[in-house]
Design an enzyme around this catalytic site. Sequence first.
Site, PDB file in Angstrom:
ATOM      1  CB  CYS A  64      -0.941   0.169   1.268  1.00 36.12           C
ATOM      2  SG  CYS A  64      -1.808  -1.620   1.401  1.00 36.12           S
ATOM      3  CB  CYS A 107       6.341 -11.448  -2.934  1.00 36.19           C
ATOM      4  SG  CYS A 107       6.725 -10.103  -1.739  1.00 36.19           S
TER       5      CYS A 107
HETATM    6  S1  SF4 Z   1       9.950 -11.459  -2.528  1.00 40.23           S
HETATM    7 FE1  SF4 Z   1      10.220  -9.925  -4.298  1.00 40.23          FE
HETATM    8  S2  SF4 Z   1       8.568  -8.626  -4.549  1.00 40.23           S
HETATM    9 FE2  SF4 Z   1       8.681  -9.374  -2.535  1.00 40.23          FE
HETATM   10  S3  SF4 Z   1       9.871  -7.786  -1.197  1.00 40.23           S
HETATM   11 FE3  SF4 Z   1      11.313  -9.510  -1.992  1.00 40.23          FE
HETATM   12  S4  SF4 Z   1      12.097  -8.670  -3.847  1.00 40.23           S
HETATM   13 FE4  SF4 Z   1      10.250  -7.471  -3.372  1.00 40.23          FE
END
Ligand code: SF4
Length: 467
Positions: A5, A393
Amino acid sequence: MKEKCGLFAAYSQKGSDVVPNVVMGLRALQHRGQEAWGLAIPNAKPFKRRGLVTDNLEESLPAVDSMPSRVAIGHVRYSTAGGTSLRLAQPLQIDRKFSIAHNGTICELDSLTKKISEDFTLPTNCGDTMAAGYRLLQLLQANNWDWYHSIEALAKELIGAYCFLVIDNEGKIYAFRDPKGFRPLCIGWHQRSKSYLIASESCAFGVMGAELVRDVSPGEIVCLSRSGMETKIFQRRERSAHCAFEYTYFAHPSSVIDGISVYESRKRLGMKLADLYKDVKGDVVIPVPDSARPAAMGFSERSGIPLAEGLMKDRYGRRGGLRSFIQPKIKDRVEINHWVLPVRVAVEGKNVIVIDDSIVRGTSSKTIIKTLRDAGAKSVNMFVTFPPVTSPCKAGIDFPTHKELIAYRASGKHADIKRVNELVGKEIGADSFGYNDVKSLSAGIGLDEKRLCLSCHTGDYSVLKIG
Ligand code: SF4
């Protein structure tokens, strides 16, 4: 609950009404969340609306005008589970003691909710923000309303990525960023109203003539009050884990995050792609609008292949300007992609190199390649600035399951990048296809890979302290 957000807060030292600036700041952060928005002032129920800040603004304005305040916080929301219910829109008022807004995702909520259940009954599916809010309330009550001490204690219990804004009934704002700095948060100054500002991104300062002062450091609490700004480091970081996706796609190109210009980093990422795939034959380089535009400029500059606008987003329809990736329903994503129109004269009879920032589900890429072929492109070659996304993610961006991820579907978790390029390229129907690798990504962004979160590419969640 996964959400990602935008946050905005303002405190006027000379007592000016900051609510209009908070609304303007949220409008500038709209790319971070398009489902709902809200704002909170001390001692009042938060104001919340579904949709964009500009939707039905005439209806919202009388309510917003009726809550003038020298201090306010606001939020724009993007979510998945829990839906678009206004009940979950933020800021959330916690037991009428304070209001809280959050950007990120708190993992492994069970131990937190178990502690909370000793004093409060939370609704089912309450979400991570409400849980963190009630746990903070418990800690404040246990610590004689010592905010610094309670936030520090809360941070020790939270696993995940978070930036929080809290406004209390005395009219103080507390802002804090997790010790790894997954999500951006920065401090600004608005001279005309003599206001301190806090925002997810610095792009929100420019629209009101305010200036970026600095980032909130990972592990820092910032308190805004009548006496100005006070800060305290609550946890020294072992290593940062800035979200690489913010630089390639999510953030506004005009923002500066942790000292790095998003626009410049995107341009460099395009140059890195041009270096990696220099053997590809192309007559024209085109961006997938809008976030890949700087990368396409970088590719064109490095390769010497001319840049053209071969795809245009419909800017006039209600949905045309929205971002397809962060729409929760597939139907909506497909509809938005449908309104990316080809410029036939720019692509007809040409070997087209199309640059995109990322491929998550692959929905947009397939449509775009077909659109360019239908417009007469001789060949369509696609290159992507973010490496293959092969894992969900867990730090605040919505691509929740492996099976939704095209790179995982095509090649599994740890395939060699050449093999992934081949398989994903085939699935989306490109003549040739390539991702940036991690080395190029980190060089392009301008941050050592040890300072970035790359969990969605590597599948290693140790930066979040989860397996
Ligand atoms: S997993 Fe990928 S999208 Fe999620 S915070 Fe880490 S880099 Fe960002």
